[in-house]
Design a protein around this motif. Structure first.
Motif, PDB file in Angstrom:
ATOM      1  N   ASN B 299       3.077   1.757   7.624  1.00 14.87           N
ATOM      2  CA  ASN B 299       2.372   1.564   6.359  1.00 14.87           C
ATOM      3  C   ASN B 299       3.162   0.641   5.441  1.00 14.87           C
ATOM      4  O   ASN B 299       4.386   0.567   5.506  1.00 14.87           O
ATOM      5  CB  ASN B 299       2.127   2.912   5.686  1.00 14.87           C
ATOM      6  CG  ASN B 299       1.289   3.828   6.551  1.00 14.87           C
ATOM      7  OD1 ASN B 299       0.101   3.597   6.713  1.00 14.87           O
ATOM      8  ND2 ASN B 299       1.923   4.829   7.160  1.00 14.87           N
ATOM      9  N   TYR B 300       2.420  -0.027   4.565  1.00 19.19           N
ATOM     10  CA  TYR B 300       3.018  -1.025   3.676  1.00 19.19           C
ATOM     11  C   TYR B 300       2.718  -0.626   2.238  1.00 19.19           C
ATOM     12  O   TYR B 300       1.556  -0.516   1.843  1.00 19.19           O
ATOM     13  CB  TYR B 300       2.394  -2.383   4.008  1.00 19.19           C
ATOM     14  CG  TYR B 300       2.974  -3.559   3.270  1.00 19.19           C
ATOM     15  CD1 TYR B 300       4.013  -4.314   3.825  1.00 19.19           C
ATOM     16  CD2 TYR B 300       2.476  -3.948   2.030  1.00 19.19           C
ATOM     17  CE1 TYR B 300       4.547  -5.408   3.160  1.00 19.19           C
ATOM     18  CE2 TYR B 300       3.003  -5.044   1.364  1.00 19.19           C
ATOM     19  CZ  TYR B 300       4.040  -5.777   1.934  1.00 19.19           C
ATOM     20  OH  TYR B 300       4.560  -6.859   1.283  1.00 19.19           O
ATOM     21  N   PHE B 301       3.784  -0.379   1.490  1.00 15.36           N
ATOM     22  CA  PHE B 301       3.640   0.094   0.108  1.00 15.36           C
ATOM     23  C   PHE B 301       4.124  -1.015  -0.817  1.00 15.36           C
ATOM     24  O   PHE B 301       5.275  -1.463  -0.694  1.00 15.36           O
ATOM     25  CB  PHE B 301       4.509   1.336  -0.103  1.00 15.36           C
ATOM     26  CG  PHE B 301       4.178   2.489   0.814  1.00 15.36           C
ATOM     27  CD1 PHE B 301       3.395   3.540   0.368  1.00 15.36           C
ATOM     28  CD2 PHE B 301       4.667   2.529   2.120  1.00 15.36           C
ATOM     29  CE1 PHE B 301       3.100   4.619   1.199  1.00 15.36           C
ATOM     30  CE2 PHE B 301       4.372   3.598   2.961  1.00 15.36           C
ATOM     31  CZ  PHE B 301       3.589   4.647   2.498  1.00 15.36           C
ATOM     32  N   TYR B 302       3.276  -1.434  -1.734  1.00 18.11           N
ATOM     33  CA  TYR B 302       3.656  -2.570  -2.573  1.00 18.11           C
ATOM     34  C   TYR B 302       3.480  -2.273  -4.060  1.00 18.11           C
ATOM     35  O   TYR B 302       2.386  -1.907  -4.504  1.00 18.11           O
ATOM     36  CB  TYR B 302       2.816  -3.800  -2.197  1.00 18.11           C
ATOM     37  CG  TYR B 302       3.066  -4.960  -3.123  1.00 18.11           C
ATOM     38  CD1 TYR B 302       4.258  -5.682  -3.030  1.00 18.11           C
ATOM     39  CD2 TYR B 302       2.151  -5.301  -4.115  1.00 18.11           C
ATOM     40  CE1 TYR B 302       4.513  -6.726  -3.898  1.00 18.11           C
ATOM     41  CE2 TYR B 302       2.399  -6.346  -4.984  1.00 18.11           C
ATOM     42  CZ  TYR B 302       3.592  -7.052  -4.884  1.00 18.11           C
ATOM     43  OH  TYR B 302       3.847  -8.069  -5.752  1.00 18.11           O
ATOM     44  N   ASN B 303       4.558  -2.405  -4.781  1.00 26.29           N
ATOM     45  CA  ASN B 303       4.527  -2.371  -6.253  1.00 26.29           C
ATOM     46  C   ASN B 303       3.865  -1.096  -6.790  1.00 26.29           C
ATOM     47  O   ASN B 303       3.003  -1.143  -7.675  1.00 26.29           O
ATOM     48  CB  ASN B 303       3.804  -3.613  -6.788  1.00 26.29           C
ATOM     49  CG  ASN B 303       4.147  -3.876  -8.261  1.00 26.29           C
ATOM     50  OD1 ASN B 303       5.114  -3.329  -8.790  1.00 26.29           O
ATOM     51  ND2 ASN B 303       3.335  -4.698  -8.911  1.00 26.29           N
ATOM     52  N   LEU B 304       4.277   0.018  -6.272  1.00 26.41           N
ATOM     53  CA  LEU B 304       3.737   1.307  -6.722  1.00 26.41           C
ATOM     54  C   LEU B 304       4.691   1.911  -7.744  1.00 26.41           C
ATOM     55  O   LEU B 304       5.896   1.961  -7.516  1.00 26.41           O
ATOM     56  CB  LEU B 304       3.575   2.259  -5.538  1.00 26.41           C
ATOM     57  CG  LEU B 304       2.673   1.774  -4.410  1.00 26.41           C
ATOM     58  CD1 LEU B 304       2.700   2.758  -3.246  1.00 26.41           C
ATOM     59  CD2 LEU B 304       1.233   1.589  -4.909  1.00 26.41           C
TER      60      LEU B 304
END
Lengths: 767, 767
Positions: B299-304
């Motif tokens: 999974n890719y988590f961006y700018n959370l």
């Protein structure tokens, strides 16, 4: 039904047994040589342990076999290699096979006798234990818990073994699921003979447990197939399934005082099993259902007399939003094509309903969630003597769909579903236990996914046009319900020859002591009339009868021994008849060992006089009697009576399974006459059995500190009738437990306080 | 990872879309004709609904298609057939396909808009809804609960639809599992575009829910793949997975204020999903983990920027032996090969730990069971601006194994596992959101079953010799992280053209009323200086700004209307700037409708004077404001202030998501100045947001019956700072909630009672 991967299992057996001629045989005759051989082993090796006794050994069997070339550790001759003393076996690696060992005369120093891992990183997979025996390899102290076979890893197998005689705490076979390496394990437990496991008294006496509540959400896929469970009487759960997707197929449960229980976890398959009771026991059960999505098909229930928790088919009530370790609601269960032969009332619904106890139990203990979305279809009920109450319900039955079930009796139960139909049946009695009713005109219900129930108990195909209800379409070549020789090892004789019991006559104390020492289990010692003075305790560790040779002229034994007259030891069962036993006021008449009461004992008094003792019976915490029976006897001038009150862990355990006190005269017993205790609230430990009938109790209880003459706190089953109490200066004769249907009947009380009935007993919660 | 059966899905799509030339086309142009066509339909029929509006219709689409010959109900032209009014669609049977319908301008009369069953015996299987739109088909009354798509049966599909604008109670898509016919369903929810769902305030605003706690032990096998979730802000759970074996693969969660939550059930697969936040919102989350056996990979988590319950990766504490509907312990979870880009503190452990609240909560609510047997491996953390606190822990972290995780920042967190390694990284910025760090020297951990993680986020093979950590081995042809055009229908334009906002000048009351009636959403009404007398309520049902044309010479509106000056209606967002509003003491300045507040409203006051009203704002129970903001204004001579206190169901709901009260002067407000209420203890409804700063409050609270000037009971997020309170005859200025880190800062209090901080608020349990 999910297809069982028997083919896979069979091929593995062939691999492990078949081609030893191509293997590298390494024979060892010491434990050191064995360790060295294991250390140097590689795929295809066949390590042969020379015949003999290996004592106090801890074997770690590890290695990397392959499917085609397992590493085998086997007895030179099956059964001629025994592992004794303080010993165990751990297995870790792939494709390892253990064959032909005999564990006896000892116990494990660890938590397991055989463990399918060596440590958390060296776990067994695709490994097998076969043709082995574990016989009474039980802890000296019953309170010490262990497992005899503990599964870890995946694809491990327990095949064709004989396992019997565990009397300490802990399930005999345990499947562990704590970790991804151990789930979806597809373990195979097949063709084993689980021999008698004695009553344990309280919980933790399962013969098999698969998972625990903490891992009950995992898919286990353990397959328990074609095993014989013979008199596995450890507790109310013979098998406790506590994980998902387990299969129980074609097993025989013979006179086992418990049930196959779907305790936690969901989606079990119970197909083609046989449950056999007898005319005597009320304790032999069938299947108890909790949770979701189980399929219970093609099972054959014969002559079961168990009720409620041990009913042939007990469908429980759940706790709404149950805690993980308690009782989920029964939902989405299918019960189809089963045969109930001579089971009287096979269906018990909402077992465990305890809404009436809302004021003594917390909300999280109240089982009020009734079974729902449950289908009962195509079952047959046949009673050779018609019995008109097929259904017992402890709550409304509003979530169960009955379809095309047939009975040869009327239904006068409170619940009368349309789908339970009274009809005439022809019956074929193939053998006394194998009884096949045939309906003149049947009709089968085709529920959702019912087409997957495609065979019967004997493997006959169920075709779409077949309208046979019940477990058996036809018996084919089957002349008997099952054949005991199909289970267990190929070498161990489970039918032990009985030695002929003899009678030894004695007329002096010295002869008495000698006779007791040399008697075989089962012998009788006959005492000539006269007086015997015994100055040391008499140890009882076998089945012995002591009796007067002339019951009209009783022998009288006077004891000056210190602690006790008779020392009750593991496996000691003492029958005393027609004797007079006298103490010197300082010792017990009967007393167990203080510790290491590894197995149950028993005590039976008949037509005997017991006087001048400090107490009649004293026990230690871990001591457990199967039966204490005092009948037609006189108990007098003792400081206290029968004391079964030391198991106070309040976790459902107790000191004796049965206590019969009938037709005796008690007088001048200073404290209480009987103190029989079981603590801890858990509805599934349903034991403790007291019959107190036809006794006369006079001038007792003068020194009783709690002012209760007969104490039976927490004992579940009590008969209390036809007794006479006179001039006992206590406030309370006994307290009975109304919720368990205990009530005094026909007792006469004069100047002796009262008998109380308390509806709901406040007990410490066990969980 | 279990392989997803995409092939099967694709073939079904082909079947349903491909060979219409061989089908039997039946065109209908009325609901009656449709019903007749359905009644007469057979496999292979293609029922074509003529373009037009079908109002107040309840369609039951049933029949028996086959895999090769489905029965299809399709729009003549996709999007040109709209279902409006009080309407719904039920589907029952096999191989039915619905295509191209547009649900709008209405709501369902039942519990569902589209339901995959007609009744309990006519259930849909192998049926598909595709290329349809459901747009704001929401109940008039927000409190009425429904689902827009409710799955029953097995093998049903929701493919390439666009669904948006649900503002009432209830998950948008619901999968039901109550019965064996509905489990192991393998439903396919793929290629859909879930458009914005507004904030609901409190629970029951999920965009998708799969099962419920009561059926959470069932295997669902629902596959949610390749969907776009765009600003699905209904509540903290975008998706609530409540059953076993569900798969979430390659979905995009774009600026959605919540998380993919594994709420109940076990063994979920979350693979290759993208979570995108922004710089502004603290509410956008990632994945929240509860229960056993999940695999979270690629999974890719961006700018959370979410924290605790909305952390990028929130691993919760469980309740020991949890009730079925509460929180099981996290066990046996694998979190591997994920990329956390600009997420600051991605790992939050033991979220929900509430041991400190043991004296206000029952034992069955205390989350003290820490995650165990959990592996975190081969993940990469990259912050463009280094951030040195990658881990937040709310309890000990003792059951988690860290292996081969890499970060480009230091780790100054309390927890410093060896397996989280600071290292240099090269970075490829393919697009602003697609950022791929590369390690100079990496090393991957090979855990149990890790070989099954055999691809990356973009489908590249992970070979045994590849040592790339994180979700992406290489980006290949991917120039952007995802392409919005890949989701939803082939006909609906989700990018609505904005109309140009205009300014309407008015100088009389009549003009004002007229302008308000004819203004488009977004328009501004500019009031010339002077006095306006308005004798009826002004309805606000669109985005409107009212302002003085000259802020130094404010227009003054005097109201003699009965109930309220402004009637706040669904979707009404009112900005008032630089005005003077005067009442006649009898009405509210602002008041919502009493019922049918179907959607949120908003109210923004700036530099405005409000006086002589009965209250500033009054609301009804179902009314929900996204924001109520009062800034730089004067509130005086009112009987009460801002009243957001009617949602008192005590189930976590409340009347406004945000309340900003900043830099105002309150004087002579007789009762409380603000009453903002949220009731019910449930840690997962973490809303209610109050900023009360820089205000001066004088001579208020004289008629306040509860002696509290500012009421914020149960509101979770509160800032309370820099205010001045003078001569307010109350005992308490405000009560703050210590456990939620609320504390007063820099307030000046003179003759006005005190600010209390209560550590643990006693609230009614919601469950």
């Amino acid at each position: 039904m999910k297809k069982i991967i028997t083919l896979f299992v069979l091929s593995l057996i062939l691999v492990s047994c078949g081609n030893s001629d191509t293997l590298n045989n390494i024979k060892v005759n010491s434990i050191e040589a064995l360790h060295e051989a294991i250390k140097n082993s590689s795929a295809g090796d066949n390590i042969i342990l020379a015949n003999g006794v290996y004592k106090d050994v801890e074997i770690e069997f590890y290695g990397q076999g392959t499917a085609n070339k397992p590493i085998t550790l086997k007895a030179e001759t099956p059964g001629e290699v025994s592992i004794e003393g303080v010993s165990n076996l751990k297995i870790g690696g792939d494709y390892l096979v253990v064959e032909g060992l005999h564990f006896k005369n000892g116990y494990t120093p660890s938590k397991n006798v055989i463990q399918f891992k060596i440590n958390d990183t060296l776990i067994a997979n695709h490994s097998t234990v076969t043709n082995c025996v574990i016989d009474a390899f039980t802890q000296p102290d019953r309170d010490v818990s262990d497992h005899w076979v503990e599964f870890w890893g995946r694809h491990n197998q327990l095949i064709n073994n004989y396992i019997t005689g565990k009397s300490n705490f802990g399930p005999t076979v345990m499947v562990r699921l704590d970790g991804n390496q151990h789930v979806k394990n597809y373990h195979q437990i097949i063709n084993n003979h689980f021999g008698p496991r004695p009553r344990k008294g309280g919980p933790h006496g399962e013969t098999m447990q698969i998972g625990d509540s903490g891992t009950s959400m995992t898919p286990s896929h353990t397959n328990v197939e074609n095993n014989l469970f013979e008199r596995c009487n450890g507790e109310v759960e013979i098998i406790s399934s506590k994980s998902n997707n387990n299969t129980f197929k074609n097993n025989v449960f013979f006179e086992s005082e418990g049930s196959l229980v779907l305790r936690h976890g969901n989606y079990a398959t119970i197909d083609g099993n046989i449950f056999i009771g007898n005319d005597n026991s009320q304790f032999i059960g069938g299947i108890r259902v909790i949770n979701t999505g189980h399929w219970i098909t093609n099972n054959y229930f014969y002559n079961l007399k168990g009720e409620t928790f041990r009913a042939p088919l007990a469908i429980m009530n759940g706790i709404p939003k149950s805690p993980l370790n308690r009782y989920n609601q029964v939902t989405d269960v299918v019960i189809a094509y089963n045969s109930f032969i001579d089971t009287k009332t096979p269906f018990h619904f909402s077992v465990g309903s305890n809404v009436s106890q809302s004021d003594v139990l917390p909300k999280s203990e109240i089982r009020s969630a009734r079974p729902t979305r449950t289908v009962i279809a195509n079952n047959v009920l046949y009673n050779q003597t018609p019995f008109d109450f097929p259904i017992k319900n402890y709550d409304k039955v509003d979530g169960v769909l009955f379809k095309s079930n047939y009975t040869n009796s009327d239904n006068k139960s409170e619940v009368k579903p349309e789908g339970l139909i009274t009809t005439n049946m022809d019956v074929t009695v193939v053998s006394p236990q194998l009884i096949v009713p045939k309906l003149a005109n049947g009709n089968v219900y085709s529920g959702f996914d019912f087409e997957t129930i495609d065979t019967d108990l004997f493997g006959n195909k169920r075709t779409a046009d077949n309208t046979t209800v019940g477990a058996i379409i036809n018996t084919g070549n089957h002349k008997v319900l099952y054949d005991k020789s199909n289970y267990g090892t190929n070498w161990y004789n489970t039918n032990k020859a009985k030695t002929e019991a003899k009678t030894i006559k004695v007329s002096t104390s010295v002869q008495l002591v000698e006779a007791l020492a040399k008697a075989n289990s089962g012998d009788t010692i006959s005492l000539q009339p006269g007086a015997y003075l015994v100055n040391k305790e008499l140890p009882i560790s076998k089945l012995i009868t002591l009796k007067s040779s002339d019951k009209n002229n009783k022998a009288e034994i006077s004891f000056t021994s210190n602690t006790t007259a008779f020392s009750m030891q593991p496996k000691g069962v003492l029958h005393i008849e027609d004797l007079i036993l006298k103490g010197n006021q300082s010792q017990a008449a009967f007393k167990t060992l203080d510790k290491n009461m590894s197995s149950a004992y028993g005590l039976w008094l008949n037509n005997t006089e017991v006087s001048e003792f400090n107490s009649v019976l004293e026990v230690s915490k871990g001591a457990f009697a199967d039966t204490v029976s005092v009948a037609n006897s006189i108990i007098k001038n003792c400081k206290s009576g029968i004391q079964l009150n030391k198991e106070t862990n309040d976790k459902g355990d107790y000191n004796s399974e049965f206590v019969y006190v009938t037709n005796n005269t008690f007088s001048n017993v200073d404290a209480n006459v009987l103190n029989y205790y079981r603590g801890g609230y858990d509805e599934s430990t349903i034991g403790g059995n007291l019959v107190f009938k036809d006794n006369t109790v006079t001038n007792c209880g003068t020194a009783e500190t709690e002012n209760i003459l007969i104490k039976n706190r927490g004992i579940v089953n009590v008969e209390f009738a036809n007794n006479t109490f006179k001039n006992n200066p206590v406030k309370v004769v006994a307290v009975l437990w109304g919720e368990k249907d205990q009530k005094p009947e026909n007792n006469t009380i004069t100047n002796s306080g009262e008998i109380k009935v308390v509806q709901n007993l406040k007990l410490k919660l066990m969980y």
